[in-house]
Design a protein around this motif. Structure first.
Motif, short mmCIF file in Angstrom:
data_model
loop_
_atom_site.label_atom_id
_atom_site.label_comp_id
_atom_site.label_asym_id
_atom_site.label_seq_id
_atom_site.Cartn_x
_atom_site.Cartn_y
_atom_site.Cartn_z
N LEU A 532 1.14 -1.09 0.57
CA LEU A 532 -0.17 0.18 -0.04
C LEU A 532 0.85 1.30 0.19
CD1 LEU A 532 -2.69 -0.89 2.65
CD2 LEU A 532 -3.23 -0.92 0.43
N ASP A 533 1.74 1.62 -0.16
CA ASP A 533 2.78 1.85 -0.34
C ASP A 533 2.97 3.65 -1.31
OD1 ASP A 533 3.61 1.83 2.61
OD2 ASP A 533 6.00 0.13 1.11
N THR A 534 2.41 2.68 -2.50
CA THR A 534 2.75 3.58 -3.56
C THR A 534 1.00 2.72 -3.71
OG1 THR A 534 4.41 1.90 -4.31
CG2 THR A 534 5.12 4.27 -3.51
N ASP A 535 1.08 3.99 -5.91
CA ASP A 535 0.13 3.22 -6.61
C ASP A 535 -0.92 3.32 -6.27
OD1 ASP A 535 2.70 3.28 -8.62
OD2 ASP A 535 2.79 1.10 -7.94
N LEU A 536 -1.94 4.06 -4.97
CA LEU A 536 -3.09 4.34 -5.23
C LEU A 536 -3.77 4.76 -5.58
CD1 LEU A 536 -2.84 3.81 -1.31
CD2 LEU A 536 -3.33 2.26 -2.72
N ILE A 537 -5.21 4.26 -6.04
CA ILE A 537 -5.97 5.45 -7.09
C ILE A 537 -6.89 5.86 -5.95
CG2 ILE A 537 -7.88 5.36 -8.94
CD1 ILE A 537 -6.49 2.77 -10.40
N PHE A 538 -7.21 7.50 -5.73
CA PHE A 538 -7.94 7.84 -5.07
C PHE A 538 -9.02 8.11 -5.76
CE2 PHE A 538 -9.26 11.40 -2.02
CZ PHE A 538 -9.13 11.30 -1.27
N ILE A 539 -10.08 7.86 -5.00
CA ILE A 539 -11.53 7.24 -5.90
C ILE A 539 -12.71 8.47 -4.83
CG2 ILE A 539 -13.62 6.09 -5.72
CD1 ILE A 539 -12.03 3.57 -4.76
N GLY A 540 -12.14 8.85 -3.78
CA GLY A 540 -13.17 10.21 -3.02
C GLY A 540 -12.88 10.25 -1.58
N ILE A 541 -13.84 10.98 -1.32
CA ILE A 541 -14.01 11.41 -0.08
C ILE A 541 -15.24 11.42 0.40
CG2 ILE A 541 -12.25 13.16 0.73
CD1 ILE A 541 -14.19 15.25 -0.08
N ILE A 542 -15.77 10.56 1.45
CA ILE A 542 -16.88 11.22 2.39
C ILE A 542 -16.98 12.26 3.63
CG2 ILE A 542 -19.01 9.07 3.23
CD1 ILE A 542 -17.78 7.73 1.12
N GLY A 543 -18.16 12.70 3.89
CA GLY A 543 -17.72 13.84 4.83
C GLY A 543 -19.15 13.43 5.60
N PHE A 544 -18.69 12.76 7.11
CA PHE A 544 -19.48 13.00 8.14
C PHE A 544 -20.44 13.59 9.06
CE2 PHE A 544 -16.96 8.67 6.67
CZ PHE A 544 -17.99 7.80 7.09
N ILE A 545 -21.11 13.82 9.85
CA ILE A 545 -21.88 14.28 10.55
C ILE A 545 -22.93 13.85 11.12
CG2 ILE A 545 -23.80 15.18 9.38
CD1 ILE A 545 -22.60 18.49 9.94
N ASP A 546 -22.37 14.03 12.78
CA ASP A 546 -23.70 13.63 13.77
C ASP A 546 -25.00 14.83 14.05
OD1 ASP A 546 -24.89 12.27 15.86
OD2 ASP A 546 -23.75 12.99 17.39
N PRO A 547 -26.01 14.54 12.61
CA PRO A 547 -26.86 15.47 12.55
C PRO A 547 -27.39 15.67 14.22
CG PRO A 547 -28.02 13.29 11.99
CD PRO A 547 -25.88 13.05 12.37
N PRO A 548 -28.75 17.59 13.69
CA PRO A 548 -28.45 17.60 15.08
C PRO A 548 -29.45 16.92 15.70
CG PRO A 548 -28.05 19.64 13.80
CD PRO A 548 -27.43 18.68 13.29
N ARG A 549 -30.71 16.60 16.91
CA ARG A 549 -32.19 16.58 16.46
C ARG A 549 -32.86 17.31 16.31
NH1 ARG A 549 -32.16 12.34 21.34
NH2 ARG A 549 -30.73 11.53 22.18
#
Length: 909
Positions: A532-549
């Protein structure tokens, strides 16, 4: 011969263990990887003492009990009991003494709350520990640990002392009780800056916290009272109990009223003997009758009952009250300091943002229920964009160990890590079947999440290919990536663009995970970090939130309309807390202050900042305590919520400490006055609503009791001063007090909330128990009662009735006036002449029926006539008496309307 270094004493310990290299820690504590030998352990035990928190010092039980009677209110009650007993009114005397006894018992029990809080913290110390001593592994009682011991950690262990970690393998420690962090802390060996807050000391493990996953080893750097949890214990013991506003006001009222009543009685006795030539025994009886008439002996009992009814109402709203006066104090609250996770938020991580190379997709829904829409650039479910996000969704599901299962019609539960559960929920929202996808891509091997490398990887055999899927800290994956996934295959990596997107998501309060993949040869069966040191293909990101009640948003809006400030105090990052504060509506542009900022402030500066700031982030127990003290220095009545050991000092310091019943520790619950069963901020606001109702009802009880007693007393005083026959005998005064105190006086405790109770600003902390309006009311109504009683008395005598009949009519007049005044005083802030006001509540109607029946018996039954020297009242005279009550009601309603129109007493009515 080389001498072994002396065992260090607690005073010699360096403060910033997290900033010292490992070798320096070993040297400072004179230990090694082989551990201490038995002789050295004994020496250090003698120097440092056992690894346990000291027991809370306490008063002797007898002294604690006697202290409950050292109170002006108690002296006031005892004087009333003596006065009642002197006239042979033994029932009143017994009731008063019972109230005194109950109050003393309650105070005696509550006196030990601080001891219980400290002992609850003591119970958090781990009973056993795995150590290396004499170069071999041993299991020892945790109380025998000493600085320099080498401790081994595994999943499920409770940390037995403060440790400087020397080895961390995928080590996650649940530190919410100390730091307030909503997710386990990732531990690693690398040292951190000396000024790092507690939540960011990643190379430390603290006593009383729990190992959530992984393994580790560390050196004991502090034991017992010298640990972080011991520091909190000392803070709790040093916090002074805050007297509630109601208790302060009752004590002050009791002192002033007692001296006023005694002085007036003595002066009247002297006047009766010297000026009116009364025999001293006759004068004494008259003065004692006056004292019994003026002393509101039933008032404290009714106030106690009113508070108890408030406790029952709050329990129905999921707020359990552990200390009775806290009911009223909550109603006076002007600032609520709340933690974030689980109280203002759902404590359910939700994936709300997907970012690929070409698109950004926002996801609807909250919690673990797999329902929610996808919006791309403002459009619903752009199918092309969702198709391009499929590799990202696949990676999120396959590099994942969590399971999401339905436990009820609208209830879903995560087995595993909350963030991984949120990813499974996200995939289900997109229409994928997790079981089917995992069946198509069976897992071959994996590398579990490792705190040092900050990622997890899994190897899968897919349809015709073998692929590594990786998720973890975005910066770690970007550093290993050679390209990124695009619409037409692999593209060159645009790292600056990704960094900008990551920062944008973080600025919205989101926790961000990165995702990558790497195709590998079919023969690869075992994963290693080298793969896993090299040659990864970055796919994307996901943002998380603990939503307000949702209910918390509405509750905060209600607080703002009620003039109550809400401040978020959390161990979370400032950006995350600020974003949630904005969504909750704490302010249009929330001002954030961090723990590091507080460290640079003196108390005067913090007082100014605490009043205007909305969010306090990255806070320690000391910060929370200082924030509460700063708000109180500005005369705020502070309610503080908390669930962890780190919250206990501030919970105790606050005017009202509110612990979480679900996720709260026993230490927090013992330090608090109120426990929320549902850990929901909306329940706090509901309790504030009830608290305001309770205080309104206490004011109504006072507004009804004092003028009615004052009218009786003025009638006696007028007779002595002007030298005419007493309009009521002492025994008749006692009858009025007995029949009305236990009926009309008590029914006001059951009154529902007045309209607009949460649209009024909080009352000032220094507001007197008798406001200007109540003082005016006491004086006005007392003289109206005097006028009504004397008018009927002389009317009866002029009609030719004997003195006994005239006195009977006066007693009935007083009772009728008090009934009509009850309807007027039920609404202090609005008019009483409404259908709701006229009809009353079932309790009011029942009590009036009882009083009417008692008065009919008092007036017309031979037995009562013999006891109280009463006579039958003619029907025409009875109608006149009732019209007197109607006239009183009309006068007082007119007075109330004029006062509201002219606003002579501001917001008091």
């Amino acid at each position: 011969m080389n001498e072994k270094p002396a065992a260090p004493t607690p005073e010699e310990y360096p403060i910033a263990w997290h900033a010292l290299p490992e070798a320096d820690v070993f040297a400072a504590l004179a230990t090694s990887v082989s551990g201490l030998d038995a002789a050295e352990v004994q020496r250090r035990l003698r120097v440092n003492g056992p690894n346990q928190l000291p027991a809370a010092p306490g008063k002797h039980p007898i002294m604690r009990l006697l202290a409950q009677f050292n109170n002006a209110l108690i002296y006031f009650l005892l004087a009333a009991a003596v006065a009642a007993a002197t006239l042979g009114h033994h029932i009143d005397a017994v009731v008063i003494l019972a109230v005194v006894t109950v109050n003393a018992i309650v105070g005696f029990v509550q006196e030990g709350r601080a001891e219980k809080a400290l002992n609850a913290i003591r119970s958090m110390i781990s009973p056993h520990a795995q150590v290396i001593r004499d170069a071999r592994r041993q299991s020892i009682p945790a109380t025998d640990l000493v600085p320099g011991d080498i401790v081994l950690l595994e999943a499920g262990d409770r940390i037995p002392a403060d440790l400087r970690l020397t080895r961390a393998r995928a080590l996650l420690i649940e530190e919410a009780a100390l730091t307030g962090e909503s997710v386990p802390s990732e531990k690693r060996e690398a040292l951190v800056d000396a000024r790092s807050p507690l939540a960011e000391r990643f190379c430390m493990a603290f006593s009383g916290t729990m190992v959530a996953a992984g393994q580790g080893m560390g050196i004991v750097v502090a034991t017992g009272a010298h640990t972080e949890i011991g520091h909190i214990s000392r803070m709790i013991s040093q916090v002074q109990e805050i007297t509630t506003p109601l208790l302060r006001q009752i004590n002050e009222f009791g002192r002033r009223f007692t001296w006023t009543a005694v002085s007036a009685a003595v002066a009247l006795f002297i006047f009766a003997v010297l000026v009116r030539q009364f025999h001293w025994e006759e004068a004494l009886i008259a003065v004692v009758a006056l004292a019994v008439g003026v002393v509101p002996e039933g008032l404290p009992a009714v106030i106690t009952i009113t508070l108890a009814i408030g406790v029952q109402r709050m329990a129905a709203r999921n707020a359990v009250v552990r200390r009775l006066p806290a009911v009223e104090t909550l109603g006076a609250t002007s600032v609520i300091c709340s933690d974030k996770t689980g109280t203002l938020t759902r404590n359910e991580m939700t994936a709300r943002r997907l970012v690929t190379a070409g698109h950004e997709i926002m996801v609807g829904g909250s919690g673990y229920r797999p329902e929610g829409s996808f919006r791309v650039s403002g459009r619903d479910e752009d199918m092309e964009s969702l198709a391009l996000a499929a590799p990202l969704l696949r990676t999120a599901l396959l590099c994942n160990d969590a399971q999401l299962r339905q436990t009820g019609p609208d209830a879903w539960h995560v087995d595993g890590d909350p963030m991984e559960g949120a990813l499974v929920c996200l995939v289900m929202k997109a229409g994928f079947d997790p079981g089917h996808v995992r069946g198509e891509w069976p897992r071959v091997d994996e590398i579990p999440f490792d705190a040092k490398h900050r990622f997890m990887a899994s190897l899968h055999q897919g349809p015709g290919e073998r692929v590594i899927f990786v998720k973890g800290a975005p910066e770690q994956l970007l550093a290993k990536a050679a390209g990124q996934a695009g619409a037409h295959g692999t593209e060159p990596l645009d790292a600056p663009c990704w960094q900008e997107r990551i920062e944008a998501a973080a600025a919205q309060g989101e926790r961000v995970l990165g995702f990558a993949m790497k195709p590998v040869p079919a023969g690869l069966d075992r994963l290693s970090f080298a793969d896993l040191d090299t040659d990864l293909i970055f796919i994307g990101i996901i943002g998380f939130i603990d939503p307000p009640r949702d209910e918390a948003v509405d509750a905060i809006a209600e607080c703002r309309s009620a003039g109550i400030q809400v401040k978020m105090i959390t161990g979370d990052h400032g950006a995350t807390a600020a974003a949630i504060a904005g969504q909750l509506g704490l302010a249009d542009r929330p001002e954030v202050v961090t723990g590091a900022d507080i460290d640079r402030m003196d108390d005067a500066a913090l007082k100014q900042v605490a009043e205007r700031a909305h969010v306090f982030a990255r806070t320690s127990p000391e910060h929370k305590l200082r924030i509460v003290q700063a708000l109180q220095a500005d005369r705020a009545i502070v309610a503080m919520t908390g669930d962890g050991v780190n919250d206990a000092p501030s919970l105790k310091q606050a005017n009202v400490g509110i612990a979480m019943g679900g996720k709260g520790t026993e230490a927090a619950k013992e330090a608090a006055e109120i426990v929320l069963l549902d850990d929901n901020f909306a329940s706090i606001v509901a309790a504030v609503h009830e608290g305001r109702t309770v205080y309104d009802n206490i004011r109504k009880v006072i507004a009804w009791t004092l003028p009615t007693n004052g009218g009786e007393a003025l009638t006696v005083i007028a007779a002595i001063l002007l030298g005419f026959t007493m309009p009521m005998s002492p025994v008749q005064i006692l009858w009025i007090n007995l029949i009305l105190t236990v009926t009309l006086g008590l029914v006001l405790a059951f009154e529902p909330s007045e309209p607009g109770v949460m649209q009024r600003p909080p009352r000032p902390a220094n507001a007197p128990l008798l406001s200007r309006f109540l003082v005016w009311r006491v004086i006005l109504v007392s003289f109206l009662f005097l006028g009504g009683a004397l008018a009927i008395f002389f009317y009866a005598l002029n009609r030719g009735h004997d003195v006994e009949t005239a006195r009977t009519m006066v007693v009935n007049t007083i009772v009728v006036l008090e009934i009509f005044y009850l309807f007027n005083v039920r609404y202090l802030h609005v008019g009483s002449v409404t259908w709701r006001g006229v009809l009353g509540t079932p309790a009011v109607l029942l009590v009036i029926a009882i009083v009417v029946a008692a008065q009919l018996a008092f007036t017309y039954t031979p037995v009562m006539q013999a006891w109280f020297a009463t006579r039958p009242v003619p029907l025409a005279d009875g109608i006149v008496i009732i019209l007197t009550g109607v006239l009183l009601m009309a006068v007082l309603e007119g007075e109330k309307a004029l006062l509201r129109r002219w606003r002579l007493f501001g917001d008091e009515i």
